[in-house]
Design a protein around this motif. Sequence first.
Motif, PDB file in Angstrom:
ATOM      1  N   ALA A 171       0.827  -1.211   0.000  1.00  0.00           N
ATOM      2  CA  ALA A 171       0.000   0.000   0.000  1.00  0.00           C
ATOM      3  C   ALA A 171       0.860   1.260   0.000  1.00  0.00           C
ATOM      4  CB  ALA A 171      -0.933   0.000   1.205  1.00  0.00           C
ATOM      5  N   LEU A 172       1.937   1.266   0.756  1.00  0.00           N
ATOM      6  CA  LEU A 172       2.836   2.430   0.787  1.00  0.00           C
ATOM      7  C   LEU A 172       3.514   2.640  -0.557  1.00  0.00           C
ATOM      8  CD1 LEU A 172       4.382   1.857   4.323  1.00  0.00           C
ATOM      9  CD2 LEU A 172       2.899   3.767   3.659  1.00  0.00           C
ATOM     10  N   ASN A 205       3.218   5.828  -3.368  1.00  0.00           N
ATOM     11  CA  ASN A 205       4.469   6.568  -3.487  1.00  0.00           C
ATOM     12  C   ASN A 205       4.795   7.310  -2.183  1.00  0.00           C
ATOM     13  OD1 ASN A 205       6.812   7.394  -4.805  1.00  0.00           O
ATOM     14  ND2 ASN A 205       5.851   9.288  -5.504  1.00  0.00           N
ATOM     15  N   ALA A 206       4.624   6.629  -1.062  1.00  0.00           N
ATOM     16  CA  ALA A 206       4.868   7.228   0.250  1.00  0.00           C
ATOM     17  C   ALA A 206       6.333   7.646   0.378  1.00  0.00           C
ATOM     18  CB  ALA A 206       4.503   6.237   1.348  1.00  0.00           C
ATOM     19  N   GLN A 207       6.546   8.765   1.040  1.00  0.00           N
ATOM     20  CA  GLN A 207       7.888   9.317   1.235  1.00  0.00           C
ATOM     21  C   GLN A 207       8.173   9.460   2.718  1.00  0.00           C
ATOM     22  OE1 GLN A 207       9.970  10.059  -1.543  1.00  0.00           O
ATOM     23  NE2 GLN A 207       8.308   8.909  -2.521  1.00  0.00           N
ATOM     24  N   GLY A 227      11.896   3.509  -3.277  1.00  0.00           N
ATOM     25  CA  GLY A 227      11.336   4.855  -3.382  1.00  0.00           C
ATOM     26  C   GLY A 227      11.630   5.627  -2.121  1.00  0.00           C
ATOM     27  N   GLY A 228      10.592   6.093  -1.434  1.00  0.00           N
ATOM     28  CA  GLY A 228      10.754   6.855  -0.205  1.00  0.00           C
ATOM     29  C   GLY A 228      10.611   6.023   1.051  1.00  0.00           C
ATOM     30  N   ILE A 229      10.767   4.705   0.921  1.00  0.00           N
ATOM     31  CA  ILE A 229      10.576   3.785   2.045  1.00  0.00           C
ATOM     32  C   ILE A 229      11.907   3.131   2.402  1.00  0.00           C
ATOM     33  CG2 ILE A 229       9.383   1.706   2.848  1.00  0.00           C
ATOM     34  CD1 ILE A 229       7.298   2.347   0.559  1.00  0.00           C
ATOM     35  N   ASP A 230      12.349   3.323   3.639  1.00  0.00           N
ATOM     36  CA  ASP A 230      13.497   2.584   4.157  1.00  0.00           C
ATOM     37  C   ASP A 230      12.942   1.391   4.905  1.00  0.00           C
ATOM     38  OD1 ASP A 230      15.374   4.310   3.118  1.00  0.00           O
ATOM     39  OD2 ASP A 230      15.592   5.466   4.958  1.00  0.00           O
ATOM     40  N   LEU A 231      13.170   0.209   4.353  1.00  0.00           N
ATOM     41  CA  LEU A 231      12.600  -1.039   4.855  1.00  0.00           C
ATOM     42  C   LEU A 231      13.673  -1.888   5.509  1.00  0.00           C
ATOM     43  CD1 LEU A 231      10.390  -3.297   4.974  1.00  0.00           C
ATOM     44  CD2 LEU A 231      11.157  -3.943   2.669  1.00  0.00           C
ATOM     45  N   ILE A 237       6.463   8.788   8.415  1.00  0.00           N
ATOM     46  CA  ILE A 237       5.654   7.607   8.732  1.00  0.00           C
ATOM     47  C   ILE A 237       6.591   6.544   9.284  1.00  0.00           C
ATOM     48  CG2 ILE A 237       4.171   5.772   7.819  1.00  0.00           C
ATOM     49  CD1 ILE A 237       3.449   7.683   5.506  1.00  0.00           C
ATOM     50  N   VAL A 238       6.206   5.952  10.409  1.00  0.00           N
ATOM     51  CA  VAL A 238       6.961   4.840  10.976  1.00  0.00           C
ATOM     52  C   VAL A 238       6.004   3.652  11.073  1.00  0.00           C
ATOM     53  CG1 VAL A 238       8.275   3.974  12.955  1.00  0.00           C
ATOM     54  CG2 VAL A 238       8.425   6.400  12.315  1.00  0.00           C
ATOM     55  N   VAL A 239       6.393   2.555  10.450  1.00  0.00           N
ATOM     56  CA  VAL A 239       5.615   1.327  10.520  1.00  0.00           C
ATOM     57  C   VAL A 239       6.409   0.356  11.380  1.00  0.00           C
ATOM     58  CG1 VAL A 239       4.609  -0.605   9.237  1.00  0.00           C
ATOM     59  CG2 VAL A 239       4.633   1.694   8.225  1.00  0.00           C
ATOM     60  N   VAL A 240       5.801  -0.069  12.472  1.00  0.00           N
ATOM     61  CA  VAL A 240       6.430  -1.028  13.367  1.00  0.00           C
ATOM     62  C   VAL A 240       5.520  -2.238  13.442  1.00  0.00           C
ATOM     63  CG1 VAL A 240       7.316  -1.445  15.687  1.00  0.00           C
ATOM     64  CG2 VAL A 240       7.436   0.843  14.718  1.00  0.00           C
ATOM     65  N   LYS A 241       6.031  -3.373  13.030  1.00  0.00           N
ATOM     66  CA  LYS A 241       5.238  -4.596  13.069  1.00  0.00           C
ATOM     67  C   LYS A 241       5.380  -5.184  14.453  1.00  0.00           C
ATOM     68  CE  LYS A 241       4.639  -6.800   9.390  1.00  0.00           C
ATOM     69  NZ  LYS A 241       4.650  -7.665   8.262  1.00  0.00           N
TER      70      LYS A 241
END
Length: 160
Positions: free
Chosen positions: A10-11, A15-17, A82-86, A113-117
């Motif tokens: 989804a991110l 094109n999430a940054q 892209g704009g996501i550091d995974l 945006i911070v995604v924490v699983k």
Amino acid sequence: MGDRAEVLAALIARNAQGVVFAGIADRAATEAAYAAGVGAKVALRIGGSLDPSSVPVTAEAEVVFLLETREERLREAVVRIGGIDLVLTVRRRPFHNIPDFTRLGLDPRTAKIVVVKSGYLSPDPGPIANPSLMALSPGVVDQFVERLVRNHKSVAQYPF
């Protein structure tokens, strides 16, 4: 902590940054990042290796950080899509504390945006969340109890 990739998909689609996403446990993707090396671009299939109900994401990523460790089971890589550091990890692990990020060259305090699983916010990331949102995803650890299948109950029970 798992290998579900729906939020990542989804991110990417939006094109999430400015995203820090920690993390997805995927041995093959992590090993591919290590094999390619920092600065390399690599085609990755991310997710769906542990939970067969998860849909993997295919993406080209730039390898931006590789954790130095002698133990392969402790390998962690940061790739940029892209704009996501995974963060990719060989094994499942939580990201509860700020040092879990900073040792990988990431600062969640500066991300948009911070995604924490994790299933919940831990003490360190909690104060930087504005707002704090929890996404309930299907899979082996599903906290949306109304969605869970109950095959061994002889009588109806709330909320099922």
